[in-house]
Design a protein around this motif. Structure first.
Motif, PDB file in Angstrom:
ATOM      1  N   PRO A 229       0.905  -8.402   8.942  1.00  0.00           N
ATOM      2  CA  PRO A 229       1.281  -9.463   7.996  1.00  0.00           C
ATOM      3  C   PRO A 229       0.355  -9.631   6.799  1.00  0.00           C
ATOM      4  O   PRO A 229       0.806 -10.010   5.710  1.00  0.00           O
ATOM      5  N   GLN A 230      -0.955  -9.340   6.961  1.00  0.00           N
ATOM      6  CA  GLN A 230      -1.907  -9.631   5.900  1.00  0.00           C
ATOM      7  C   GLN A 230      -1.733  -8.783   4.649  1.00  0.00           C
ATOM      8  O   GLN A 230      -2.346  -9.067   3.618  1.00  0.00           O
TER       9      GLN A 230
ATOM     10  N   HIS B  23       8.772 -11.298   0.775  1.00  0.00           N
ATOM     11  CA  HIS B  23       7.353 -11.174   1.105  1.00  0.00           C
ATOM     12  C   HIS B  23       6.883  -9.950   0.327  1.00  0.00           C
ATOM     13  O   HIS B  23       7.221  -8.822   0.683  1.00  0.00           O
ATOM     14  N   PHE B  24       6.136 -10.161  -0.738  1.00  0.00           N
ATOM     15  CA  PHE B  24       5.757  -9.063  -1.620  1.00  0.00           C
ATOM     16  C   PHE B  24       4.631  -8.227  -1.011  1.00  0.00           C
ATOM     17  O   PHE B  24       3.563  -8.742  -0.663  1.00  0.00           O
ATOM     18  N   LEU B  25       4.876  -6.935  -0.883  1.00  0.00           N
ATOM     19  CA  LEU B  25       3.866  -6.001  -0.390  1.00  0.00           C
ATOM     20  C   LEU B  25       2.778  -5.858  -1.443  1.00  0.00           C
ATOM     21  O   LEU B  25       3.066  -5.662  -2.629  1.00  0.00           O
ATOM     22  N   LYS B  26       1.508  -5.949  -1.016  1.00  0.00           N
ATOM     23  CA  LYS B  26       0.409  -5.840  -1.977  1.00  0.00           C
ATOM     24  C   LYS B  26      -0.561  -4.701  -1.631  1.00  0.00           C
ATOM     25  O   LYS B  26      -1.530  -4.483  -2.351  1.00  0.00           O
TER      26      LYS B  26
ATOM     27  N   PRO C 193       4.205 -12.747   6.286  1.00  0.00           N
ATOM     28  CA  PRO C 193       5.238 -13.229   7.203  1.00  0.00           C
ATOM     29  C   PRO C 193       4.598 -13.611   8.543  1.00  0.00           C
ATOM     30  O   PRO C 193       3.440 -13.286   8.808  1.00  0.00           O
ATOM     31  N   LYS C 194       5.360 -14.278   9.380  1.00  0.00           N
ATOM     32  CA  LYS C 194       4.847 -14.720  10.682  1.00  0.00           C
ATOM     33  C   LYS C 194       4.987 -13.629  11.750  1.00  0.00           C
ATOM     34  O   LYS C 194       4.605 -13.842  12.901  1.00  0.00           O
ATOM     35  N   VAL C 195       5.538 -12.493  11.354  1.00  0.00           N
ATOM     36  CA  VAL C 195       5.778 -11.409  12.296  1.00  0.00           C
ATOM     37  C   VAL C 195       5.236 -10.099  11.731  1.00  0.00           C
ATOM     38  O   VAL C 195       4.975  -9.986  10.535  1.00  0.00           O
ATOM     39  N   GLN C 196       5.087  -9.115  12.605  1.00  0.00           N
ATOM     40  CA  GLN C 196       4.730  -7.777  12.148  1.00  0.00           C
ATOM     41  C   GLN C 196       5.965  -7.074  11.592  1.00  0.00           C
ATOM     42  O   GLN C 196       7.101  -7.453  11.891  1.00  0.00           O
ATOM     43  N   SER C 197       5.718  -6.064  10.789  1.00  0.00           N
ATOM     44  CA  SER C 197       6.803  -5.283  10.194  1.00  0.00           C
ATOM     45  C   SER C 197       6.741  -3.853  10.703  1.00  0.00           C
ATOM     46  O   SER C 197       5.712  -3.405  11.220  1.00  0.00           O
ATOM     47  N   GLY C 198       7.845  -3.148  10.557  1.00  0.00           N
ATOM     48  CA  GLY C 198       7.896  -1.761  10.992  1.00  0.00           C
ATOM     49  C   GLY C 198       8.672  -0.912  10.000  1.00  0.00           C
ATOM     50  O   GLY C 198       9.667  -1.369   9.426  1.00  0.00           O
ATOM     51  N   VAL C 199       8.217   0.307   9.792  1.00  0.00           N
ATOM     52  CA  VAL C 199       8.864   1.238   8.864  1.00  0.00           C
ATOM     53  C   VAL C 199       9.582   2.317   9.666  1.00  0.00           C
ATOM     54  O   VAL C 199       9.033   2.873  10.615  1.00  0.00           O
ATOM     55  N   LEU C 200      10.809   2.592   9.280  1.00  0.00           N
ATOM     56  CA  LEU C 200      11.614   3.596   9.981  1.00  0.00           C
ATOM     57  C   LEU C 200      12.221   4.581   9.001  1.00  0.00           C
ATOM     58  O   LEU C 200      12.204   4.372   7.786  1.00  0.00           O
TER      59      LEU C 200
END
Length: 277
Positions: free
Chosen positions: A188-189, A22-25, A195-202
């Motif tokens: 996700p946008q 899933h490419f970050l834009k 993706p169908k889910v949220q992401s998190g940065v750690l």
């Protein structure tokens, strides 16, 4: 045959489902992830899954040596042939930047930086994110810091404390060796495709004392056995270890695994190690 003058990357690099891409834009998110690196005690950085280089370019604004590793040959072609054109100060083959086509899970990390300390960052493929973490733990003697983006549920689990339903194997094993911080959530946008889910940065920062006072294989075994039957008390879930009856009578064995802190698990492994030897 790949062209060296790619002008429309959307026509050349497609996110591949089997690689979990899933490419970050979003440029702001990319910069925020790059800024999660403290660069304390190291100057070498490995970026896993650079894709189209949205994070890579912000990493290269910093004073570091960067290896960008991707399994996707299309991304490698893009980074090698288009990326330097977008960033004129970068010349292919310079000392501060290297692109390699490789599978992180199979890569001998000492071939990248020798015996030197380094950090890992990236927008990690969700389908292998846990495996990436386990390989990091295997190489913790060299990995001072680990930052980046996971599926939000996984990132939260890694940073979770005892008493939570999501506290588990990853939480204990990672926090035995690293201080874990959940930094921010990504929606996700900002990805293509979303993706169908949220992401998190750690961010994981290695502890000063990152060796355990017990057999580490036993520690891993105890933690995994405990959480594989997390609804049971330790007295039942650790039966396979054939522990002495007098040890199993201790009150700690009446607890469920989510009730034990990381320090409790380490102390328990020390006692089990002594009892078995």
């Amino acid at each position: 045959m790949k062209k060296n003058n790619i002008t429309n990357i959307n026509d050349k690099v497609r996110a591949k489902k089997h690689l979990g891409q899933h490419f970050l834009k979003d440029e702001n998110i990319a910069k925020k992830i790059a800024d999660t690196l403290t660069l304390n005690g190291y100057e070498n950085v490995l970026e896993i899954g650079p894709g189209m280089g949205v994070l890579t370019k912000y990493l290269l604004h910093k004073n570091l040596y960067l290896v960008a590793m991707d399994l996707d040959s299309d991304s490698i072609v893009y980074l090698n042939h288009t990326f330097p054109l977008q960033h004129p100060k970068l010349i292919k083959g310079t000392d501060n930047f290297k692109v390699i086509e490789a599978d992180f899970l199979k890569q001998n990390l000492q071939e990248l930086f020798g015996e030197e300390q380094f950090a890992i960052t990236g927008n990690f493929p969700y389908n292998i994110s846990s495996q990436i973490v386990f390989k990091m733990l295997e190489n913790r003697h060299q990995i001072l810091e680990f930052t980046g983006m996971f599926q939000k549920e996984v990132a939260r689990r890694i940073c979770e404390k005892e008493g939570s339903k999501t506290y588990g194997i990853l939480s204990v094993l990672v926090q035995a060796f690293y201080n874990a911080e959940y930094l921010f959530t990504v929606h996700p946008q900002v990805f293509d495709p979303p993706p169908k889910v949220q992401s998190g940065v750690l961010r994981l920062t290695r502890k000063t004392a990152f060796y355990l006072p017990c057999d580490e294989k036993l520690f891993f075994r105890v933690v995994k056995a405990a959480f594989q039957q997390r609804r049971k008390t330790l007295r039942n879930s650790l039966k396979t270890l054939n522990l002495p009856d007098n040890l199993r009578e201790d009150t700690i064995f009446g607890l469920r695994p989510e009730q034990l802190s990381v320090e409790d698990f380490i102390s328990l492994a020390v006692r089990i190690d002594e009892a078995l030897n």
